[in-house]
Design an enzyme around this catalytic site. Structure first.
Site, PDB file in Angstrom:
ATOM      1  N   CYS A  30       0.867  -1.170   0.000  1.00  0.00           N
ATOM      2  CA  CYS A  30       0.000   0.000   0.000  1.00  0.00           C
ATOM      3  C   CYS A  30       0.905   1.221   0.000  1.00  0.00           C
ATOM      4  CB  CYS A  30      -0.979  -0.018   1.176  1.00  0.00           C
ATOM      5  SG  CYS A  30      -0.199  -0.008   2.795  1.00  0.00           S
ATOM      6  N   HIS A 550      38.715  16.778  19.905  1.00  0.00           N
ATOM      7  CA  HIS A 550      40.055  17.061  20.444  1.00  0.00           C
ATOM      8  C   HIS A 550      40.315  18.559  20.286  1.00  0.00           C
ATOM      9  CE1 HIS A 550      44.423  16.974  20.960  1.00  0.00           C
ATOM     10  NE2 HIS A 550      44.309  15.704  21.385  1.00  0.00           N
TER      11      HIS A 550
END
Length: 629
Positions: A30, A550
């Site tokens: 569907c 970092h």
């Protein structure tokens, strides 16, 4: 839901999970679901398929194993069809389920393939309604007439559409089914039926014919094809193969068309009219009750995938009376779920939740609510409940204005509201607009006041605490975007003057020359590492993505002095939380680069990590897209 890149792989994986080709009786689709009828049910299949990338959820109901995929279900169904040769599977071998389940499965298989055609025709009719209101005299033009007959053509010849899809479902010759159904909408029969209704008697082999017409009809062609499937099989078994290609169609036509006109058509038409009149009696005598039931419970029906069962009744209303109130209330129910999604978008802090909400809300605008339900409202529970309550209240209020649709909407929703405009019932559109306003605003207000609850999907992933299980849960989403945790100028990793980061040895990502002093959480997740010198932090998203941030290249030498970390190992966080604050000026004063690599350290786990080619970024801008295998 994210885009499914490998449809053939997903189709193969689904087929393997449900037990292979030999276990599949039938497959259909569907607007959002792959619908499978299986010989044997495997309790583990549902869990396996739900965990596949590109699958929203799995619903087992109506005798079907329904895989909710969303907008890419067509591509997956096409690939699935290549793997399963449905004509070789004997439907009699499987567990067909209850009569109700089989009826619902049939309605889905018959209407789903062409529902968008009906929806497009309905939108064209709505457009003509607006145009005639805006431009006086437009209805008298040839342009209007051309567009009008285009918009009505799919409904006029609906029996032919049904013949095509029903013949595939019942496994009979499509061309025979179309020929028989085409006879039902023949202009000659329409003229004969008009003569009969005007008082003339026309008989066939001595039997009087009724004046039933079959344009826009549903049940007569459906039952015609169903019975034809048995007739054709009987003829094929008992007829010599030399004459079979000619005389199977011949006998099928001369038997089925008269049988339909004499018996099948009048009986099934009476059934459809009876059901439609039963609903209309409720809607006319207790409109508040009808509105409350449909506005409040329609989306519950959608969850179980049994919503196709009302299609014959709705089409019968349009055919008989030229209007239907069911789709008016249905529209309000759909819009209430869109309103609930909007409430979540406004309330949520998580960028991922907002992104999913926007995607689901857009599909809801087109009348498709499965992504909204499974991706947002049912996922958090409260929004779904608020949506149902708002839909019921909106429909109850609308019921005081006699709301109707005057043109069929294949997918009722915000775009089809114009179908409620009529000069004969001017209050209809006002009822729809007021009901719609309630359906949008009320769930937003309720969610702002009471929140949207806990993320049930997140609760599942948070059970797993090890890196391995977290990575496994990441496969539940095909793609995930990550916003930048740091704002500033963007650099490619190979431009970073550090061999470890620049070589990509630690993983894929990018770097930023910060113009601010904060590291902000780019997603919901958990802290897995805070460096003793506070210059680096490792994060893991709830879906398993591991990210290293970092700050600066040699900032380890500063012994943590420029940094204030607001979290510790194991702490959960939400997207947008400030994790680390750093003194950028202090770092620069020590002649140390502030370039901040942002690395997906488990990049090898994924099919790809894509970096946006931005010159600058901020903490609201998506920079990474992680693609699962």
């Amino acid at each position: 839901m994210s885009k499914v890149r490998d449809y053939s792989k997903l189709a193969r994986d689904i087929l393997d999970a449900v037990g292979g080709e030999e276990n599949v009786i039938n497959a259909a689709r569907c607007a959002t679901r792959l619908r499978l009828v299986l010989k044997r049910s495997n309790p583990q299949a549902k869990e396996k398929v739900m965990a596949m990338p590109g699958v929203i959820t799995v619903v087992e109901t109506g005798g079907q194993f329904q895989v909710v995929i969303g907008q890419h279900v067509g591509e997956v169904f096409d690939e699935f069809s290549k793997l399963v040769k449905m004509e070789t599977n004997e439907t009699e071998e499987g567990n067909k389920g209850t009569v109700l389940n089989r009826i619902i499965a049939t309605m889905s298989a018959v209407f789903a393939p062409f529902i968008y055609i009906l929806a497009a025709a309905g939108i064209l009719q709505g457009t003509l309604i607006i145009t005639t209101l805006l431009f006086e005299g437009f209805a008298e033009t040839g342009t209007y007439e051309v567009f009008s007959f285009i918009s009505w053509a799919p409904f006029t010849f609906l029996p032919i559409f049904i013949a095509i899809t029903a013949s595939k479902h019942f496994k009979t010759n499509t061309f025979i089914a179309v020929a028989a159904s085409a006879a039902l909408v023949s202009p000659t029969w329409a003229e004969m039926a008009a003569r009969i209704t005007s008082g003339e008697t026309i008989s066939f082999l001595g039997l009087a014919l009724s004046g039933t017409t079959y344009t826009s009809s549903v049940l007569p062609p459906l039952f015609l094809v169903w019975i034809l499937s048995y007739v054709e099989r009987f003829l094929n078994r008992h007829m010599n193969e030399v004459i079979r290609p000619l005389f199977v169609p011949f006998f099928s036509l001369v038997l089925m068309v008269p049988l339909t006109i004499l018996v099948i058509g009048p009986i099934t038409t009476m059934g459809a009219v009876g059901i439609a009149n039963g609903y209309n009696f409720l809607a006319e005598n207790a409109p508040m009750l009808a509105g409350a039931i449909i506005g409040g419970l329609w989306q519950v029906v959608v969850i179980f995938g049994v919503h196709w069962g009302v299609t014959p009744m709705v089409l019968a209303n349009f055919d008989l009376y030229g209007r239907d109130s069911f789709q008016a209330y249905q529209t309000i129910a759909v819009i209430a779920q869109v309103g609930a999604v909007l409430g979540v978008i406004l309330k949520a802090k998580s960028q991922e939740t907002k992104k999913v909400g926007v995607s689901a809300g857009i599909t809801g605008l087109f009348g498709i609510t499965e992504p909204a339900i499974y991706g947002v409202t049912l996922r958090f529970k409260k929004p779904f409940i608020f949506g149902c309550i708002s839909g019921a209240i909106g429909a109850i209020v609308a019921s005081f204005f006699n709301p109707y649709y005057f043109a069929y909407a294949g997918l009722p929703g915000p775009l089809t509201l114009v179908n409620g405009i009529s000069s004969d019932v001017p209050s209809s559109i006002w009822g729809l607009l007021i009901g719609t306003a309630i359906a949008i605003i009320l769930p937003v207000v309720l969610i702002q006041l009471f929140g949207f609850g806990e993320d049930t999907a997140k609760q599942v992933t948070e059970v797993a605490e090890t890196p391995a299980t977290a990575e496994a849960s990441a496969t539940l989403v095909q793609e995930e975007t990550i916003v930048s945790p740091v704002s500033g100028k963007v650099l490619a990793l190979n431009d970073v003057p550090d061999d470890v980061f620049g070589s990509g040895a630690m993983g894929k990502g990018y770097a930023v020359e910060p113009d601010g002093n904060n590291v902000v959480a780019p997603f919901d997740g958990t802290v897995v590492m805070v460096a003793p010198t506070k210059h680096a932090i490792g994060l893991r998203s709830n879906s398993g993505i591991e990210l290293l941030i970092h700050v600066g290249l040699d900032t380890v030498t500063l012994d943590g002095k420029p940094f204030t970390v607001h979290v510790k190992d194991g702490d959960p966080f939400k997207a947008g939380d400030v994790l680390t604050t750093f003194d950028r000026d202090m770092i620069v004063a020590h002649n140390i680069s502030t370039i901040t690599p942002v690395i997906v350290t488990n990049s090898a786990t994924y099919a790809d990590v894509l970096v946006q080619s931005n010159e600058k970024t901020d903490t609201t801008q998506a920079m990474l897209t992680v693609v699962n295998n």
